[in-house]
Design an enzyme around this catalytic site. Sequence first.
Site, PDB file in Angstrom:
ATOM      1  N   ASP A 162      -2.412  13.365  20.928  1.00 14.72           N
ATOM      2  CA  ASP A 162      -2.808  12.144  21.641  1.00 14.72           C
ATOM      3  C   ASP A 162      -2.802  12.350  23.156  1.00 14.72           C
ATOM      4  O   ASP A 162      -3.538  11.669  23.875  1.00 14.72           O
ATOM      5  CB  ASP A 162      -1.854  10.988  21.290  1.00 14.72           C
ATOM      6  CG  ASP A 162      -2.126  10.408  19.902  1.00 14.72           C
ATOM      7  OD1 ASP A 162      -2.922  11.003  19.153  1.00 14.72           O
ATOM      8  OD2 ASP A 162      -1.534   9.363  19.576  1.00 14.72           O
ATOM      9  N   CYS A 204       3.927   9.177  14.826  1.00 16.87           N
ATOM     10  CA  CYS A 204       3.438   9.171  13.446  1.00 16.87           C
ATOM     11  C   CYS A 204       4.549   8.850  12.457  1.00 16.87           C
ATOM     12  O   CYS A 204       4.436   7.934  11.647  1.00 16.87           O
ATOM     13  CB  CYS A 204       2.818  10.529  13.143  1.00 16.87           C
ATOM     14  SG  CYS A 204       2.209  10.678  11.474  1.00 16.87           S
ATOM     15  N   HIS A 217     -14.636  12.657 -15.180  1.00 15.37           N
ATOM     16  CA  HIS A 217     -14.954  11.296 -15.599  1.00 15.37           C
ATOM     17  C   HIS A 217     -13.808  10.739 -16.424  1.00 15.37           C
ATOM     18  O   HIS A 217     -13.259  11.449 -17.247  1.00 15.37           O
ATOM     19  CB  HIS A 217     -16.229  11.329 -16.440  1.00 15.37           C
ATOM     20  CG  HIS A 217     -16.607   9.979 -16.975  1.00 15.37           C
ATOM     21  ND1 HIS A 217     -17.211   9.019 -16.201  1.00 15.37           N
ATOM     22  CD2 HIS A 217     -16.432   9.430 -18.210  1.00 15.37           C
ATOM     23  CE1 HIS A 217     -17.412   7.932 -16.929  1.00 15.37           C
ATOM     24  NE2 HIS A 217     -16.953   8.159 -18.156  1.00 15.37           N
ATOM     25  N   GLY A 244       7.998  11.975  16.264  1.00 12.19           N
ATOM     26  CA  GLY A 244       7.045  11.296  17.145  1.00 12.19           C
ATOM     27  C   GLY A 244       6.587   9.946  16.634  1.00 12.19           C
ATOM     28  O   GLY A 244       7.237   9.314  15.789  1.00 12.19           O
ATOM     29  N   LYS A 246       2.066   2.923   6.572  1.00 14.04           N
ATOM     30  CA  LYS A 246       1.605   3.137   5.192  1.00 14.04           C
ATOM     31  C   LYS A 246       2.628   2.646   4.180  1.00 14.04           C
ATOM     32  O   LYS A 246       2.285   2.212   3.078  1.00 14.04           O
ATOM     33  CB  LYS A 246       1.285   4.618   4.940  1.00 14.04           C
ATOM     34  CG  LYS A 246      -0.178   4.964   5.105  1.00 14.04           C
ATOM     35  CD  LYS A 246      -0.657   5.132   6.517  1.00 14.04           C
ATOM     36  CE  LYS A 246      -1.243   3.943   7.167  1.00 14.04           C
ATOM     37  NZ  LYS A 246      -1.645   4.210   8.574  1.00 14.04           N
ATOM     38  N   GLY A 288      -5.643  -0.081  21.506  1.00 11.82           N
ATOM     39  CA  GLY A 288      -5.759   1.364  21.708  1.00 11.82           C
ATOM     40  C   GLY A 288      -4.457   1.968  22.172  1.00 11.82           C
ATOM     41  O   GLY A 288      -3.434   1.285  22.278  1.00 11.82           O
ATOM     42  N   GLY A 293      -9.652  -4.883  16.973  1.00 12.15           N
ATOM     43  CA  GLY A 293     -10.046  -4.620  15.580  1.00 12.15           C
ATOM     44  C   GLY A 293     -10.222  -3.146  15.297  1.00 12.15           C
ATOM     45  O   GLY A 293     -11.090  -2.759  14.519  1.00 12.15           O
TER      46      GLY A 293
HETATM   47  C1  LIG Z   1       0.734   1.978  13.843  1.00 14.82           C
HETATM   48  C2  LIG Z   1       0.106   3.342  13.837  1.00 14.82           C
HETATM   49  C3  LIG Z   1      -0.400   3.847  12.659  1.00 14.82           C
HETATM   50  C4  LIG Z   1      -0.967   5.117  12.637  1.00 14.82           C
HETATM   51  N1  LIG Z   1      -1.466   5.575  11.452  1.00 14.82           N
HETATM   52  C5  LIG Z   1      -2.032   6.792  11.411  1.00 14.82           C
HETATM   53  C6  LIG Z   1      -2.531   7.314  10.187  1.00 14.82           C
HETATM   54  O1  LIG Z   1      -2.443   6.679   9.136  1.00 14.82           O
HETATM   55  N2  LIG Z   1      -3.090   8.550  10.197  1.00 14.82           N
HETATM   56  C7  LIG Z   1      -3.202   9.288  11.341  1.00 14.82           C
HETATM   57  O2  LIG Z   1      -3.724  10.395  11.295  1.00 14.82           O
HETATM   58  N3  LIG Z   1      -2.726   8.815  12.525  1.00 14.82           N
HETATM   59  C8  LIG Z   1      -2.146   7.594  12.576  1.00 14.82           C
HETATM   60  N4  LIG Z   1      -1.635   7.137  13.764  1.00 14.82           N
HETATM   61  C9  LIG Z   1      -1.794   7.969  14.974  1.00 14.82           C
HETATM   62  C10 LIG Z   1      -0.731   9.062  15.016  1.00 14.82           C
HETATM   63  O3  LIG Z   1       0.541   8.487  14.951  1.00 14.82           O
HETATM   64  C11 LIG Z   1      -0.896   9.870  16.292  1.00 14.82           C
HETATM   65  O4  LIG Z   1      -2.216  10.309  16.421  1.00 14.82           O
HETATM   66  C12 LIG Z   1       0.046  11.055  16.295  1.00 14.82           C
HETATM   67  O5  LIG Z   1       1.378  10.644  16.195  1.00 14.82           O
HETATM   68  C13 LIG Z   1      -0.151  11.899  17.549  1.00 14.82           C
HETATM   69  O6  LIG Z   1       0.716  12.984  17.508  1.00 14.82           O
HETATM   70  P1  LIG Z   1       1.235  13.678  18.844  1.00 14.82           P
HETATM   71  O7  LIG Z   1       2.070  14.809  18.397  1.00 14.82           O
HETATM   72  O8  LIG Z   1       0.112  13.951  19.737  1.00 14.82           O
HETATM   73  O9  LIG Z   1       2.118  12.578  19.580  1.00 14.82           O
HETATM   74  P2  LIG Z   1       3.303  11.635  19.141  1.00 14.82           P
HETATM   75  O10 LIG Z   1       3.396  11.498  17.673  1.00 14.82           O
HETATM   76  O11 LIG Z   1       3.157  10.403  19.945  1.00 14.82           O
HETATM   77  O12 LIG Z   1       4.604  12.420  19.595  1.00 14.82           O
HETATM   78  C14 LIG Z   1       4.890  12.654  20.927  1.00 14.82           C
HETATM   79  C15 LIG Z   1       6.366  12.883  21.073  1.00 14.82           C
HETATM   80  O13 LIG Z   1       6.627  13.360  22.384  1.00 14.82           O
HETATM   81  C16 LIG Z   1       7.820  12.771  22.856  1.00 14.82           C
HETATM   82  N5  LIG Z   1       7.781  12.831  24.321  1.00 14.82           N
HETATM   83  C17 LIG Z   1       6.903  12.241  25.163  1.00 14.82           C
HETATM   84  N6  LIG Z   1       7.136  12.595  26.430  1.00 14.82           N
HETATM   85  C18 LIG Z   1       8.203  13.422  26.397  1.00 14.82           C
HETATM   86  C19 LIG Z   1       8.922  14.128  27.387  1.00 14.82           C
HETATM   87  N7  LIG Z   1       8.566  14.083  28.665  1.00 14.82           N
HETATM   88  N8  LIG Z   1       9.975  14.879  27.001  1.00 14.82           N
HETATM   89  C20 LIG Z   1      10.339  14.974  25.706  1.00 14.82           C
HETATM   90  N9  LIG Z   1       9.679  14.336  24.720  1.00 14.82           N
HETATM   91  C21 LIG Z   1       8.624  13.583  25.066  1.00 14.82           C
HETATM   92  C22 LIG Z   1       7.785  11.363  22.305  1.00 14.82           C
HETATM   93  O14 LIG Z   1       9.068  10.804  22.269  1.00 14.82           O
HETATM   94  C23 LIG Z   1       7.193  11.623  20.912  1.00 14.82           C
HETATM   95  O15 LIG Z   1       8.224  11.842  19.983  1.00 14.82           O
HETATM   96  C24 LIG Z   1      -1.027   5.885  13.823  1.00 14.82           C
HETATM   97  C25 LIG Z   1      -0.510   5.386  15.011  1.00 14.82           C
HETATM   98  C26 LIG Z   1       0.064   4.143  15.020  1.00 14.82           C
HETATM   99  C27 LIG Z   1       0.633   3.620  16.307  1.00 14.82           C
END
Ligand SMILES: Cc1cc2nc3c(=O)[nH]c(=O)nc-3n(C[C@H](O)[C@H](O)[C@H](O)COP(=O)(O)OP(=O)(O)OC[C@H]3O[C@@H](n4cnc5c(N)ncnc54)[C@H](O)[C@@H]3O)c2cc1C
Length: 465
Positions: free
Chosen positions: A309, A44, A439, A42, A53, A269, A183
């Site tokens: 998300d 992350c 410490h 995904g 990171k 966002g 920001g």
């Molecule tokens: C630049 C950046 C830095 C980040 N840094 C951090 C951090 O340091 N720490 C932290 O906790 N969070 C961080 N995040 C946030 C984190 O990446 C997300 O909160 C997290 O990935 C959410 O997980 P998820 O499983 O909900 O969705 P996602 O990781 O978005 O995964 C969803 C998956 O579903 C797939 N998908 C979507 N629709 C379909 C469909 N219809 N059929 C099949 N597959 C589908 C997508 O291709 C994707 O692979 C960061 C985000 C970004 C953009």
Amino acid sequence: MRMAETFDVIVIGSGPGGYFAAIRCAQKGARVAIVEKAEIGGTCLNRGCIPSKTLLASAELLLQVKTAGAFGIDIPSVSVNWAKWQQRKDAIVGAMRKGLTGLIQANKIKIYEGVGYCTTPKTVVVESAKGKTELTASKGIIIATGSQPAEIPALPFDGKTIISSNEALSLTAIPKTMVVVGGGYIGCELACVYAAVGTKVTLVEALEHIINNEDAWVSQLLEREFKKQGIDVLTNQKVVSLISDGTVTKVVLESGRAINAEKVLVAVGRRATCDKRTIENLKLQTKGPVIAVNDKMQTSVAGVYAIGDAVGTTYLAHGAFAEAEVVAENILGGDKKIGDYALVPKVVFTFPEIASVGKNERVCEKEGVEFVVGRGFFRANGRSMAHNETAGEIRVAREKASDKILGITMVGAKVTEFIAGARLLIGTAEKFDDVSFPHPTVSEVLKEAWEDSFGMSVHQTPKKK
Ligand SMILES: Cc1cc2nc3c(=O)[nH]c(=O)nc-3n(C[C@H](O)[C@H](O)[C@H](O)COP(=O)(O)OP(=O)(O)OC[C@H]3O[C@@H](n4cnc5c(N)ncnc54)[C@H](O)[C@@H]3O)c2cc1C
């Protein structure tokens, strides 16, 4: 349409929410399928936490090397090989993706490549170049389809000049100038990366402060540190348009000011993703762009769950993990509720880092709780001085009546590493003198702040009464 294959649980999406839920369900004995339309792991793993990171790690080392003289190490010249930063990042992401794929397969979870959508509360259709396959779920479906970068009308993404974090993580050359719009944590982290490699970064935030969900002191401290890194922070400012004379592109603010921007990173966002057909076919209830769920991660349709998300709760990977734990229990007949989201630590990997858990001062004030704030400072900490990382402080909010710790907020080097331990203090009225902190460690600043909330910090000069 290929014939239906039946599983106990079908998970759509393999990000932190999806893969975690799938593996937990498999560990509990369920037969599980994951449907993924892009890369395993995904946002992350592929376009979020891990690549950002990795670049931040290179940036941090670069800044440290530049201060090596202070440690008595003379390094005559330092140069950046940006292509190698990118290769290293891609190699780490690739290795982790391979590892995760292996882990999913080792748990006997079947991976279907393609776009998944629900046709009924028990069936998912997987659409790929090979055609359509119908899958049936006997116990339930988990929607973990994540999110995408949000766009703003004034600056629609073109992938070249107006970019999202997706492209910002993979630029092939270091831009001379960059305007970061937004920001929040993504904008701030990437601003640190590019400022470190010499890009002139301007960060524009419409609200009063960057990292606006934290207390004002956090944002002010970060804004001061950003200034030292050469990042111009403009708050209470809105971007209205982009102008270009063919060679120079400028971002125009509401005030009329125009700022040079070879790249404009829009980081305002994330927008939840869910296939429209799933929403229509199931008549799934939504709240704006996110899927509506209750505290058991159940959607409005029985047997269909949503996490991460896609439900717009924390927009953090470990928030998705927490929800995945709940759903893995409930989809297999359990009755688990998600805990207090305030106990999911918030982390920002800027220079310095930010980490918080529980109620911050703003929330305590809003709720009318009577509380005392204790402060501890990295500038007075031996380990922080030894490492030349003295910026920042830790604040502990303690309830006056009960002595219970309500919230902890940290700004400083590596604070993201010890916020999980600090989280265990939330809600306790444990006596600090019974808890030993090793410490010299930077974590001692947490104890100083805790002691200070009682006016008992040993290493701070007594306050005037
Ligand atoms: C630049 C950046 C830095 C980040 N840094 C951090 C951090 O340091 N720490 C932290 O906790 N969070 C961080 N995040 C946030 C984190 O990446 C997300 O909160 C997290 O990935 C959410 O997980 P998820 O499983 O909900 O969705 P996602 O990781 O978005 O995964 C969803 C998956 O579903 C797939 N998908 C979507 N629709 C379909 C469909 N219809 N059929 C099949 N597959 C589908 C997508 O291709 C994707 O692979 C960061 C985000 C970004 C953009």
